[in-house]
Design a protein around this motif. Structure first.
Motif, mmCIF file in Angstrom:
data_model
loop_
_atom_site.group_PDB
_atom_site.id
_atom_site.type_symbol
_atom_site.label_atom_id
_atom_site.label_comp_id
_atom_site.label_asym_id
_atom_site.label_seq_id
_atom_site.Cartn_x
_atom_site.Cartn_y
_atom_site.Cartn_z
ATOM 1 N N PHE A 93 0.924 -1.651 -0.273
ATOM 2 C CA PHE A 93 0.317 -0.138 -0.056
ATOM 3 C C PHE A 93 0.230 0.561 0.345
ATOM 4 O O PHE A 93 0.004 2.104 -0.532
ATOM 5 C CB PHE A 93 -0.673 0.338 0.993
ATOM 6 C CG PHE A 93 -1.571 -0.856 1.124
ATOM 7 C CD1 PHE A 93 -1.622 -2.027 2.676
ATOM 8 C CD2 PHE A 93 -2.251 -1.383 0.247
ATOM 9 C CE1 PHE A 93 -2.181 -3.337 2.220
ATOM 10 C CE2 PHE A 93 -3.072 -3.078 0.297
ATOM 11 C CZ PHE A 93 -3.456 -3.688 1.381
ATOM 12 N N SER A 94 2.028 0.933 0.534
ATOM 13 C CA SER A 94 2.959 2.459 0.674
ATOM 14 C C SER A 94 2.772 3.200 -0.821
ATOM 15 O O SER A 94 3.111 3.892 -1.118
ATOM 16 C CB SER A 94 3.909 1.970 1.678
ATOM 17 O OG SER A 94 3.277 2.316 3.420
ATOM 18 N N VAL A 266 4.284 -2.950 -8.405
ATOM 19 C CA VAL A 266 4.166 -1.582 -7.932
ATOM 20 C C VAL A 266 4.837 -2.061 -6.661
ATOM 21 O O VAL A 266 5.841 -0.689 -5.600
ATOM 22 C CB VAL A 266 2.865 -1.145 -8.157
ATOM 23 C CG1 VAL A 266 2.424 -1.511 -6.447
ATOM 24 C CG2 VAL A 266 2.924 0.399 -7.530
ATOM 25 N N GLY A 267 5.024 -2.636 -5.908
ATOM 26 C CA GLY A 267 5.544 -2.746 -4.614
ATOM 27 C C GLY A 267 7.599 -2.932 -4.916
ATOM 28 O O GLY A 267 8.394 -3.102 -3.473
ATOM 29 N N ALA B 194 -3.179 -9.796 10.690
ATOM 30 C CA ALA B 194 -1.920 -9.424 10.512
ATOM 31 C C ALA B 194 -0.534 -9.518 10.026
ATOM 32 O O ALA B 194 -0.114 -8.764 10.320
ATOM 33 C CB ALA B 194 -1.849 -11.053 11.833
ATOM 34 N N LYS B 195 -0.919 -10.489 8.854
ATOM 35 C CA LYS B 195 0.343 -10.527 8.006
ATOM 36 C C LYS B 195 0.571 -9.008 7.040
ATOM 37 O O LYS B 195 1.967 -8.476 6.924
ATOM 38 C CB LYS B 195 0.737 -11.828 7.527
ATOM 39 C CG LYS B 195 1.427 -11.736 5.916
ATOM 40 C CD LYS B 195 1.721 -12.970 5.304
ATOM 41 C CE LYS B 195 2.765 -12.845 4.142
ATOM 42 N NZ LYS B 195 2.468 -12.197 3.014
ATOM 43 N N ASP B 201 2.809 -4.698 5.812
ATOM 44 C CA ASP B 201 3.373 -2.706 5.144
ATOM 45 C C ASP B 201 2.002 -2.183 6.661
ATOM 46 O O ASP B 201 0.994 -2.431 6.352
ATOM 47 C CB ASP B 201 2.463 -2.307 4.469
ATOM 48 C CG ASP B 201 1.836 -0.831 3.696
ATOM 49 O OD1 ASP B 201 2.194 -0.463 2.596
ATOM 50 O OD2 ASP B 201 2.569 -0.125 4.714
ATOM 51 N N HIS B 202 2.967 -1.870 7.257
ATOM 52 C CA HIS B 202 2.299 -1.096 8.607
ATOM 53 C C HIS B 202 1.996 0.640 8.768
ATOM 54 O O HIS B 202 1.825 0.520 9.392
ATOM 55 C CB HIS B 202 2.752 -1.696 9.944
ATOM 56 C CG HIS B 202 4.328 -1.388 10.352
ATOM 57 N ND1 HIS B 202 5.434 -2.741 9.389
ATOM 58 C CD2 HIS B 202 5.455 -0.296 10.418
ATOM 59 C CE1 HIS B 202 6.408 -2.022 9.978
ATOM 60 N NE2 HIS B 202 6.265 -0.220 10.855
ATOM 61 N N LYS B 203 3.219 0.982 7.921
ATOM 62 C CA LYS B 203 2.494 2.112 7.800
ATOM 63 C C LYS B 203 1.816 2.550 6.846
ATOM 64 O O LYS B 203 1.383 4.384 7.626
ATOM 65 C CB LYS B 203 3.700 2.742 6.839
ATOM 66 C CG LYS B 203 5.132 2.716 7.102
ATOM 67 C CD LYS B 203 6.123 3.225 6.461
ATOM 68 C CE LYS B 203 7.428 1.922 5.962
ATOM 69 N NZ LYS B 203 8.564 2.614 4.154
#
Lengths: 286, 221
Positions: A93-94, A266-267, B194-195, B201-203
């Motif tokens: 996502f980032s 995109v990753g 959780a993964k 991606d936790h941001k």
């Protein structure tokens, strides 16, 4: 082991038997209980099942294609155009946000095509997460279904949220044909539809989007007959074909000369700009 | 023939009103607690004329509790029975959850095993037991035509992880009244989420997007 656990837990079990304060504590607990429920209910959702197939947003591809048509009317004087292409966003996502901010800064793109794998397991929540990120685009976008998007009830979710698996739209004299060819995860690719749609197209230039590169057997996904059929259709009707799935960039050229491109994920910071100018397609890779 | 037709009409009506059935079930279980005779399995002495002298070891298979719950990835309405171990510090519940079509877009059936550990306990004047924090892990299974243990096409085995089975981590709080009636509220996080949150991606993702709330009631025997 059993005695050890009981001994340990008994130390943590506190008995408050003082009559002086226990009633007030009980009242506090009973008073606070609904507040706890209300607070947690406001902040957290209640998800009944990860397998739900009822998205809030519907028919997004059709809505965005209508927006693309409006852009076509506004920019009717110009023949050339540029579109942004990304693929395999999965849970990146980032990284997707970074690429989207680059697209938004450019201000020369007419629309964006996402060539599949916007989820990992085709769950409704994943579709919604990715949509929230893609919705930051300042231009319309269309999404092609990928193999991961077909898992679980992903096909049903995609159909509700985005629309038909195989679809087509046009922009400035070019027809874009988006084809679903996830053979292991879905039904057999509908090559008859592909050939029929390409054959009856009134446009001079045709662009093909599908998630899995179909020019070879793709690790056993396609039979020799399917590969030959697909290559013939490409050679007979299309100017260019663009795929995803591989997560890394690659270019192919068929014996018939139709350029084939695979966009990396995109990753890994891969994206493409497809430019149409002077009746030619030019690909810029990033 | 008329009786059969009437029977079918009744079934059709029930089907249409199935969405109210879950509320009826919850009310029924809560009300029935007030009128149920209590059989003291642990106490070998007779307490009232209605109790029966039972040997606990012969009835080890009888559940220690029944549970009703909503959400927590298990269903719109979830019911189950369970057993407690180590002086009610460990608990295992087998449950079935259902999501109706008008809620989930399709009918979803889920089977699950909830395992919870209650390390902390406060007791208030023998009326309320407060378990301020408990931890648990749930294994849930939903095997349907679209979910699988291994995908049944030409796809190589283990190309994808099983989609019909998931694990969920739970954290919750529980209040038990008079040793019989418990109300709990818990937060659960599915393994896939959780993964995504901790690994992928936790941001971008926020914690409240990756967890769900569950609420329920238990009756202990």
């Amino acid at each position: 082991m059993k005695k050890f656990i009981i001994q340990k837990c008994n130390k943590w079990h506190i008995h408050i038997n003082s009559k002086k304060n226990s009633k007030s504590k009980l009242i506090c607990v009973l008073f606070l209980l609904p507040l706890v429920f209300a607070f947690t209910g406001c902040y957290f959702d209640m998800e009944y099942s990860p397998y739900m197939v009822k998205p809030d947003k519907k028919n997004l591809n059709a809505k965005n294609i209508a927006k693309i048509k409006k852009i076509e009317e506004i920019r009717s004087a110009k023949d050339s155009f540029k579109i942004g292409l990304i693929s395999d966003t999965h849970h990146y996502f980032s990284e997707t946000e970074d690429v989207i901010s680059k697209f938004n800064k450019r201000q020369d793109l007419d629309f964006v095509v996402v060539i599949g794998d916007i989820t990992n397991q085709g769950l409704l929540k994943e579709y919604e997460w990715t949509y929230d990120v893609l919705n930051e685009l300042k231009v319309p976008f269309v999404v092609v279904i990928g193999n991961h998007d077909c898992l679980n009830y992903g096909i049903e979710i995609y159909k509700e949220m985005f629309g038909k698996l195989n679809f087509t739209f046009s922009f400035k004299g070019v027809e874009f044909i988006c084809f679903e060819n996830n053979s292991w995860e879905s039904e057999a690719p509908d090559y008859k539809w592909l050939e029929k749609t390409a054959a009856k197209s009134k446009y001079r230039h045709l662009v093909h989007f599908s998630h899995i590169p179909n020019h070879n057997k793709a690790a056993g996904r396609f039979s020799t007959a399917e590969v030959n059929l697909f290559n013939n259709i490409m050679g007979n009707y299309f100017d260019i074909a663009i795929h995803g799935h591989g997560h890394f960039d690659s270019d192919y050229k068929l014996v018939t000369g139709v350029p084939r491109h695979t966009i990396g994920s995109v990753g890994y910071d891969h994206y493409m700009i497809l430019k149409f100018e002077n009746n030619e397609f030019v690909v810029e890779r990033f | 023939m008329n009786l059969l037709l009437r029977g079918f009409k009744l079934l059709n009506n029930l089907k249409k009103n199935i969405k109210y059935l879950n509320i009826v079930i919850i009310i029924f279980i809560c009300v029935s607690v007030s009128y149920a005779d209590e059989i003291d399995l642990k106490n070998k002495n007779m307490t009232t004329n209605n109790t029966v002298k039972l040997n606990e070891s012969n009835y080890w298979y009888l559940p220690d509790l029944v549970m009703v719950q909503t959400a927590g990835y298990l269903g719109y309405i979830v019911g189950g029975f369970g057993y407690t171990f180590f002086n009610e510090k460990l608990e295992t519940i087998a449950c079935y959850g259902y999501v109706p079509k008008n809620i989930g877009g399709k009918r979803i059936h889920t089977f699950a095993f909830k395992n919870s550990f209650y390390p902390f306990k406060f007791n208030l004047q023998k009326i309320v037991d407060i378990f301020p924090l408990y931890f648990g892990i749930t294994a849930l299974f939903s095997l349907d035509k679209e979910t699988y243990w291994t995908i049944s096409t030409d796809c190589p085995d283990y190309y994808y992880p099983p989609t019909g089975a998931h694990l969920a981590l739970n954290v919750g709080t529980q209040l038990v009244f008079k040793k019989n009636h418990a109300f709990f509220i818990e937060l659960s996080m599915l393994d896939t989420y959780a993964k995504a949150y901790f690994w992928d991606d936790h941001k971008h993702l926020e914690f409240n997007e990756c967890v769900t709330l569950a609420m329920g009631y238990k009756m202990f025997f």
